[in-house]
Motif scaffolding. Sequence first.
Motif, PDB file in Angstrom:
ATOM      1  N   ASP A  95       8.185  -5.950  -7.133  1.00  0.00           N
ATOM      2  CA  ASP A  95       9.069  -6.010  -5.980  1.00  0.00           C
ATOM      3  C   ASP A  95       8.471  -6.792  -4.816  1.00  0.00           C
ATOM      4  O   ASP A  95       9.130  -6.993  -3.810  1.00  0.00           O
ATOM      5  N   GLU A 106      -2.614  -5.990 -14.500  1.00  0.00           N
ATOM      6  CA  GLU A 106      -2.549  -4.527 -14.540  1.00  0.00           C
ATOM      7  C   GLU A 106      -2.351  -4.049 -15.971  1.00  0.00           C
ATOM      8  O   GLU A 106      -2.887  -3.020 -16.367  1.00  0.00           O
ATOM      9  N   LYS A 109      -5.438  -3.809 -17.751  1.00  0.00           N
ATOM     10  CA  LYS A 109      -6.339  -2.829 -17.122  1.00  0.00           C
ATOM     11  C   LYS A 109      -7.567  -3.485 -16.481  1.00  0.00           C
ATOM     12  O   LYS A 109      -8.681  -2.978 -16.591  1.00  0.00           O
ATOM     13  N   ARG A 112      -9.126  -3.208 -10.039  1.00  0.00           N
ATOM     14  CA  ARG A 112      -8.286  -3.556  -8.893  1.00  0.00           C
ATOM     15  C   ARG A 112      -8.914  -4.658  -8.026  1.00  0.00           C
ATOM     16  O   ARG A 112      -8.245  -5.595  -7.602  1.00  0.00           O
TER      17      ARG A 112
ATOM     18  N   VAL B 119       5.228   2.821  -1.273  1.00  0.00           N
ATOM     19  CA  VAL B 119       5.933   4.065  -1.592  1.00  0.00           C
ATOM     20  C   VAL B 119       5.808   4.339  -3.086  1.00  0.00           C
ATOM     21  O   VAL B 119       5.503   5.452  -3.522  1.00  0.00           O
ATOM     22  N   LYS B 120       5.984   3.266  -3.864  1.00  0.00           N
ATOM     23  CA  LYS B 120       5.886   3.375  -5.314  1.00  0.00           C
ATOM     24  C   LYS B 120       4.499   3.867  -5.732  1.00  0.00           C
ATOM     25  O   LYS B 120       4.369   4.767  -6.559  1.00  0.00           O
ATOM     26  N   VAL B 123       4.178   7.558  -4.961  1.00  0.00           N
ATOM     27  CA  VAL B 123       4.899   8.382  -5.939  1.00  0.00           C
ATOM     28  C   VAL B 123       4.053   8.538  -7.193  1.00  0.00           C
ATOM     29  O   VAL B 123       3.888   9.637  -7.728  1.00  0.00           O
ATOM     30  N   LEU B 127       2.563  12.044  -8.694  1.00  0.00           N
ATOM     31  CA  LEU B 127       3.041  12.499 -10.003  1.00  0.00           C
ATOM     32  C   LEU B 127       1.901  12.710 -10.987  1.00  0.00           C
ATOM     33  O   LEU B 127       2.073  13.328 -12.024  1.00  0.00           O
ATOM     34  N   LYS B 136       2.624   6.291 -14.677  1.00  0.00           N
ATOM     35  CA  LYS B 136       2.507   4.839 -14.559  1.00  0.00           C
ATOM     36  C   LYS B 136       3.792   4.143 -14.973  1.00  0.00           C
ATOM     37  O   LYS B 136       4.202   3.163 -14.382  1.00  0.00           O
ATOM     38  N   ARG B 137       4.433   4.718 -16.017  1.00  0.00           N
ATOM     39  CA  ARG B 137       5.691   4.109 -16.420  1.00  0.00           C
ATOM     40  C   ARG B 137       6.754   4.331 -15.346  1.00  0.00           C
ATOM     41  O   ARG B 137       7.571   3.455 -15.075  1.00  0.00           O
ATOM     42  N   VAL B 138       6.726   5.514 -14.725  1.00  0.00           N
ATOM     43  CA  VAL B 138       7.673   5.776 -13.647  1.00  0.00           C
ATOM     44  C   VAL B 138       7.494   4.732 -12.544  1.00  0.00           C
ATOM     45  O   VAL B 138       8.467   4.181 -12.026  1.00  0.00           O
ATOM     46  N   ASP B 211      -4.765   1.349 -11.904  1.00  0.00           N
ATOM     47  CA  ASP B 211      -4.223   2.226 -10.868  1.00  0.00           C
ATOM     48  C   ASP B 211      -3.929   1.454  -9.591  1.00  0.00           C
ATOM     49  O   ASP B 211      -4.572   0.444  -9.315  1.00  0.00           O
TER      50      ASP B 211
ATOM     51  N   THR C  10      12.931   1.634 -21.394  1.00  0.00           N
ATOM     52  CA  THR C  10      12.374   1.675 -20.042  1.00  0.00           C
ATOM     53  C   THR C  10      13.131   0.714 -19.130  1.00  0.00           C
ATOM     54  O   THR C  10      13.533   1.075 -18.019  1.00  0.00           O
ATOM     55  N   ILE C  60      14.546   9.584 -11.513  1.00  0.00           N
ATOM     56  CA  ILE C  60      13.863   8.496 -10.805  1.00  0.00           C
ATOM     57  C   ILE C  60      14.682   8.048  -9.607  1.00  0.00           C
ATOM     58  O   ILE C  60      14.144   7.803  -8.526  1.00  0.00           O
ATOM     59  N   LEU C  63      14.098  10.534  -6.975  1.00  0.00           N
ATOM     60  CA  LEU C  63      12.717  10.405  -6.514  1.00  0.00           C
ATOM     61  C   LEU C  63      12.568   9.232  -5.551  1.00  0.00           C
ATOM     62  O   LEU C  63      11.927   9.343  -4.501  1.00  0.00           O
ATOM     63  N   ALA C  67      11.565   9.650  -1.709  1.00  0.00           N
ATOM     64  CA  ALA C  67      10.348   9.019  -1.208  1.00  0.00           C
ATOM     65  C   ALA C  67      10.645   8.033  -0.081  1.00  0.00           C
ATOM     66  O   ALA C  67       9.750   7.378   0.409  1.00  0.00           O
ATOM     67  N   LEU C  69      13.019   5.347   0.065  1.00  0.00           N
ATOM     68  CA  LEU C  69      13.587   4.020  -0.106  1.00  0.00           C
ATOM     69  C   LEU C  69      15.106   4.132   0.024  1.00  0.00           C
ATOM     70  O   LEU C  69      15.697   5.103  -0.438  1.00  0.00           O
TER      71      LEU C  69
END
Lengths: 251, 237, 176
Positions: A95, A106, A109, A112, B119-120, B123, B127, B136-138, B211, C10, C60, C63, C67, C69
Amino acid sequence: MTKNIIDINAICHTFADGYIGLKNISVSISKGEFIILAGKNGSGKTTFLRHLNGLLLPDSGVIFVKGLDVSKHLVQTRKTVGMVFQDADTQIVGDTVFDEVAFGLENLKVKRAEINKKVTLILEDLNLFHLKDRSPSTLSGGEKRKLAIAGILVMDPEVIVFDEPFSNLDYPGTIQVLSTIIDLNRSGHTIIIATHDVETVICEATRIIMMEDGQIKKDGTPDCIVKHLESFGVRQPCSSKFGMGLQPWLS
Amino acid sequence: MLHLLDVRCKFLMMCLVSMSMLSAQVFACFFYFLVLLFFFKKTGLNIFATLNSIKYFILFLFFIFAARALALKGDSLFSFYGLSVTKQGLNDGFLVAFRFFLVMLTGLLFSSTTKPSSVKSAVQWFLKPVPFVPEKRVAVMISLSLSFMPVILKQAKEVSEAQKARCGDLQKNPIKRIIRLVLPLLKKTFLSADYLVLAMESRCYSDDRTDPEFTPSGKEFFFFAGSVVLSLSLVCL
Amino acid sequence: MNNSKQLKMTVYTSLFVAFIAIGAFISIPIGPVPIVLQNMFVLLAAIILGPVWGLACVAIYLLIGLAGLPVFAGGTSGIGKLFGPTGGYLLGYLPCVFVTAGISKGLGKKMSSDIIAMVIGSLIIYAAGVPWLKVVTAMTYGKALAVGMYPFLIGDVLKIIAAAFIAKTLRPVIKL
């Protein structure tokens, strides 16, 4: 194996609905080449490209990327061969511009701190750094396409595959993307571009592969191939038509 | 100032204060309103523009206020058409509406000082201890849906314009109108979603990812302690 | 479930999250009350994605809104909205999507079973939303129903019929 970066040996691919995508294709690509994959819509260009990245696997035959069998080394292949899709809008995951470029790293892995360093470097290289907090959907067409390239580049690929990189771009956008591609080739990347409009890139190319009906019909230098383009449904560049040879698109 | 605060800290502060608002009395509400105004001023947000953006919500609050004022029984102040407005009702309606208003403003202060991508990350962090949730998938799904939204809106506009150009607005059957707007939109976006799946695969998508990073500004403890004190005093006042 | 299929789900689920969020803003002007498409997308998510991914989809969405948004109606978000007067409808999406998906799957993804599933699903949304509205505004049940349910019923019927057609056309296209 050989010093070729990609070796393709007699691959065939038939889709689930019976449509034949590729018929017995064998070709070798060596490092640093700039290849145009030309042919009209439905000639099998996209199917061919997806095999290079392991998105599709051949029904028979083998593909070696850097000497490794693609079907057994998917991650390794996808790191070596980066793929830029036709519609930049649909391949954007993040985004913000920064997150979008970081996505691939990412997945692997990477730490960071290293991600931040690499992404910054790439964004600066491609002159996108000032946009790093913007939402990708607000960028111009050329910037989006460059962002898509940045997202691939950050994974250090040796081969970069483009599917119709200039479709839907305005003139400045085309210039931006074309000069980026040329720079990439000069810095040692192997470039493969699938297009049905060869005029923009033909002067930079070292080789043209003509496809029709899922087969390779012609394979050679631009000078040899250019006169045959139209018999395969690809428009011959203006300059060549009027007998002026091949003229670079960028002045 | 609030912009630089660690998003996790900010999120906790928002939850804490919002919860304590639910039992705050009128005086405490006014006090907190002043605190909020101070922060709005500090962060350079235009309070009137903010109010304008939630004008429908404010309308709704007036509705709650009126409904409560009419519904609660007590000393009647005046009545019309058999409905009586009571003193208790007015007080109670005002308090409930005011609380919702303040919680809403708190949320707006949070979202206007925080980037969607952080924000993401927050979250995902919150979680992490929750079992059976692949956080992580969320997080990836959140960024995907955020990047889909502008694309879908743009396409919705295109679809409806393309239909207007062919006099589609003469169609009176509402079911057909819904289908003609939504079906092309869904088809188009699902098709592009298929490309996205390919693009993600070609970039080695995996659930096992790096992460997110957080950059604390160093003032988190101060702010968090402040919000605890604020919440306590809101409840007690 | 293999990796590729999972990635596809997904992405599709994220797509429906976006549709539900945008559904709060897309409205079709019919008569005095414009029809807002959000609950139709919730129902569609249920019958297309199935119970598990459908539930994930709504969870989601909530959520993201919780959060902070801006994905709730009117470009708002946060705890204030989720626990505000209309919060019951939003939370009602959770049981709605699960039950709707379960019924549609159980009865075998036919148009008639889709319609039954969606009618029940819509009722669940009101079963959560109306009492919530009643508590917050201290109205009687009669009034809460008059304000929070009856005006939307005609629109809901239209949306369910439309959604059934849409689902029927969409299923072969997206091959799940």
